[in-house]
Design an enzyme around this catalytic site. Structure first.
Site, PDB file in Angstrom:
ATOM      1  N   THR A  95      -0.111  -9.888   3.760  1.00  0.00           N
ATOM      2  CA  THR A  95       0.276 -11.279   3.612  1.00  0.00           C
ATOM      3  C   THR A  95       1.318 -11.460   2.525  1.00  0.00           C
ATOM      4  OG1 THR A  95      -1.734 -12.200   4.471  1.00  0.00           O
ATOM      5  CG2 THR A  95      -0.560 -13.547   2.891  1.00  0.00           C
ATOM      6  N   THR A 107     -14.420  -3.915   2.209  1.00  0.00           N
ATOM      7  CA  THR A 107     -15.681  -3.670   1.517  1.00  0.00           C
ATOM      8  C   THR A 107     -16.818  -3.465   2.505  1.00  0.00           C
ATOM      9  OG1 THR A 107     -15.870  -6.059   1.397  1.00  0.00           O
ATOM     10  CG2 THR A 107     -15.141  -4.900  -0.590  1.00  0.00           C
ATOM     11  N   THR A 143      -3.042  -9.612  -4.781  1.00  0.00           N
ATOM     12  CA  THR A 143      -4.130  -8.816  -4.182  1.00  0.00           C
ATOM     13  C   THR A 143      -3.895  -7.352  -4.575  1.00  0.00           C
ATOM     14  OG1 THR A 143      -2.916  -8.666  -2.092  1.00  0.00           O
ATOM     15  CG2 THR A 143      -4.579 -10.382  -2.274  1.00  0.00           C
ATOM     16  N   LYS A 147       3.808 -13.290  -3.717  1.00  0.00           N
ATOM     17  CA  LYS A 147       2.895 -12.143  -3.713  1.00  0.00           C
ATOM     18  C   LYS A 147       3.079 -11.416  -2.378  1.00  0.00           C
ATOM     19  CE  LYS A 147      -0.526 -11.106  -2.214  1.00  0.00           C
ATOM     20  NZ  LYS A 147      -0.877 -10.339  -0.953  1.00  0.00           N
ATOM     21  N   ASN A 177      -5.002   2.029   1.692  1.00  0.00           N
ATOM     22  CA  ASN A 177      -5.359   1.353   2.930  1.00  0.00           C
ATOM     23  C   ASN A 177      -6.511   1.972   3.693  1.00  0.00           C
ATOM     24  OD1 ASN A 177      -3.676  -1.027   3.210  1.00  0.00           O
ATOM     25  ND2 ASN A 177      -2.046   0.462   2.865  1.00  0.00           N
ATOM     26  N   GLU A 221       2.721  -1.109  -1.255  1.00  0.00           N
ATOM     27  CA  GLU A 221       1.490  -0.380  -1.566  1.00  0.00           C
ATOM     28  C   GLU A 221       1.763   1.111  -1.702  1.00  0.00           C
ATOM     29  OE1 GLU A 221      -1.800  -3.404   0.381  1.00  0.00           O
ATOM     30  OE2 GLU A 221      -1.078  -1.722   1.557  1.00  0.00           O
TER      31      GLU A 221
END
EC number: 2.3.1.35
Lengths: 392, 392
Positions: B184, B392, B146, B173, B387, B262
């Protein structure tokens, strides 16, 4: 109950002062012959002033508080305790008090020795300016600020059950909201209620649990946190009206701390309703308000309810997915989740709510009948900026 | 033990494939007749695929895994479970398998219905491309990414005590490191060890506890986390050599997840030594690695040891301030705290360490003899950027 001016100086016979010199500041509060109580950080590593002030409060009497900003005097070994005692002694000497009745509080960087050559002149100066006035309270509030962007004061006047007027005033500092635990939170409260040290302690504990502790996560606190209450005992006897007023005052101060989160652009209030127990309600409210993913979503005005849901589930509290309702509220009020389902058509309205500066997230679990509130702020670029450049 | 190529396809008779279409992806792993076990998120709100896959594993047999990225299929009500079952059924049909032996895993946004019109064609496509090759494993690893910036694979070959060669391969992942809980984490491991489902489960639990769970904070996990292990049972019987190899593989995958946090620019490994208990060592290591103030300090290359100390104390574990040693290590190795005191003269050297990309924080508590490691990354502007713009 009505809001009044004057911060800690709203109470007669309380004097305050404050001086700054660059990033260091000293505030003094003269609380001569006050009955007093305090609640302190649960962090296993306690700064020297925390340990010293706990000792001071053991017999319940408090005559002055000396508080400094710029250095936390924590992880400073034996020398640190010597410095804290020195601050206590100099303040007592200047004000002609028993040093055992002088509390010390510090906030700032951890692990560096207290710069006594800067702090002592500030104590000397502040001890000459003590005054009972709104301006003096404001100066005290300003002197203890670190990354705070505004001074935090609140005061109320109310009537006890017997009709007597009573006052409570408070100042606070604290500004690190992503991990409220680590940013020192100090608050000093004055009142004229007639209560013993034990009664003040019980009442303070209740108020702190539902206010400061809903910003500052339990058992996960700064090395320097403290909330002190001092009473001149010149009004009537303590009753539940006092508790209500103290709760309100502490909640207002706690909200100011949340609003002043480091780098914050938005204030978040989380209200959890109908949880199984009060513990569960608190846990869930805190989990939502402290989730970095929720906080960044609020910063980006993104109604990402999924992150709120993940934060609810992550607590391990009993919830039923299909019962959960979530409302987002600011200028408008949007029921974005109903019975465990996100109402897609409401997303544009939810986005409007998220665009505002003060956002309420209201979660109805329909699982029991306990509620809780928690306070926080968004996580922004400026939080990262402030904290990646902090130490010297 | 040696590192080998091929990820999950390092094991004979395991086939993999993966396809992407914009932000959605599907990976399939063919594990025909494998014995299998899994560990799952402890989040109270579990995504539909988690609930379904738990059921699949109940009898220990696994023939395929279908995993998608882009949508977590969580908080999607009854329709969500219907979609997960649909994914299972279509995969089974395409591969001529019993649907009850097909596991489903999902990662992505929470609260929106699975876009089946995008997922079904991807399943169809991926089911035609299954292959036992390093390239196929890589495609699978890529399909489930992701916000990950690189695919995560690792494989080892080693000898069991009886001399037989054994292999373990894995893909993973996961990329949200400030609050590892919410991002996740998926991992799929293959092996040829001869072990029952129960034996695989016991072994996996041990490995996960010291690897993924030291990135992903316990009881505070995403709604979708899962780690599955599948074995063809074509090598020798399970023994402690297997456990050592599985621990190592899981640690390597966990480190990749931490490195890919991230917005991360730096990798942090925290090593806590000589704690009172293993629980304490883990708690303290996690507290340090997850402190936003430590993470921002690392981002700013600021050797702000005070924040490490506050994070240690905030755990409520038994420590003695005056015993604590702290080392910062990268290209050089600096004993910055000795017996509870920060060595001021070493601060410039500590700054040099903090400038590097991979930093070890080594805490010696001298309080007991238990150790733990935890993995994380810095907190950066880009974390906030990623973040606050995610959904969306």
């Amino acid at each position: 109950m009505q809001r009044v001016n004057g911060g800690v100086c709203t109470v007669k016979n309380i004097k305050a002062s404050g001086c700054k010199n660059g990033k260091h500041g000293v505030g003094i509060l003269l609380t001569k012959n006050c009955e007093a109580a305090g609640v302190f950080t649960k962090n296993k590593i306690k700064a020297a002033p925390v340990r010293l002030t706990k000792k001071v409060l053991r017999d319940g009497k408090l005559s002055a508080i000396v508080a400094n900003s710029g250095n936390a005097n924590c992880f400073t070994g034996k020398k640190g305790m010597e410095d804290a005692i020195k601050m206590q002694e100099i303040t007592a000497e200047k004000l002609n008090l028993d040093p055992n009745e002088v509390a010390v509080a510090s906030t700032g960087i951890i692990g560096l020795r207290m710069p006594m050559e800067k702090i002592i002149p500030l104590i000397n100066k502040a001890s000459l300016k003590l005054n009972n006035s709104p301006k003096a309270s404001r100066k005290f509030a300003k002197a203890i600020m670190t990354t705070d962007t505004f001074p935090k004061e609140f005061a109320v006047e109310f009537r006890l059950k017997n009709g007597e007027k009573c006052r409570i005033g408070g100042v606070a500092k604290g500004a690190g909201m992503i991990s409220p635990n680590m940013a020192t939170m100090l608050s000093f409260i004055t009142t004229d209620i007639d209560a013993s040290a034990d009664e003040l302690y019980e009442s303070l504990k209740i108020a702190v649990d539902r206010s400061f502790n809903m910003v500052v996560v339990d058992g996960d606190q700064s090395t320097n946190d403290m909330v002190l209450i001092s009473s001149t005992r010149e009004s009537g006897e303590i009753d539940e009206k006092f508790q209500t007023a103290l709760n309100f005052l502490c909640e207002e101060l706690a909200k100011m701390i949340a609003k002043d989160g480091e780098g914050a652009t938005k204030f978040i209030e989380v209200i959890v309703k109908n949880a199984k127990s009060s513990e569960d309600a608190k846990k869930i409210a805190k989990s939502i308000v402290s989730s970095p993913l929720v906080k960044t979503a609020v910063f980006g005005s993104d109604p990402n309810v999924g992150r709120i849901i993940a934060a609810i589930g992550s607590t391990n509290c009993d919830v039923k997915e299909e019962k959960i309702n979530i409302r987002l509220k600011s200028v408008t009020d949007v029921n974005i989740v109903k019975n465990g389902e996100i109402i897609k058509s409401k997303i544009p309205y939810a986005r409007k709510v998220m665009n505002e500066k003060e956002i309420k997230i209201i979660v109805d679990l329909k699982f029991g009948n306990s509620s809780a509130k928690a306070y926080g702020c968004d996580l922004t670029y400026d939080y990262v900026k402030i904290n990646s450049e902090y130490s010297t």
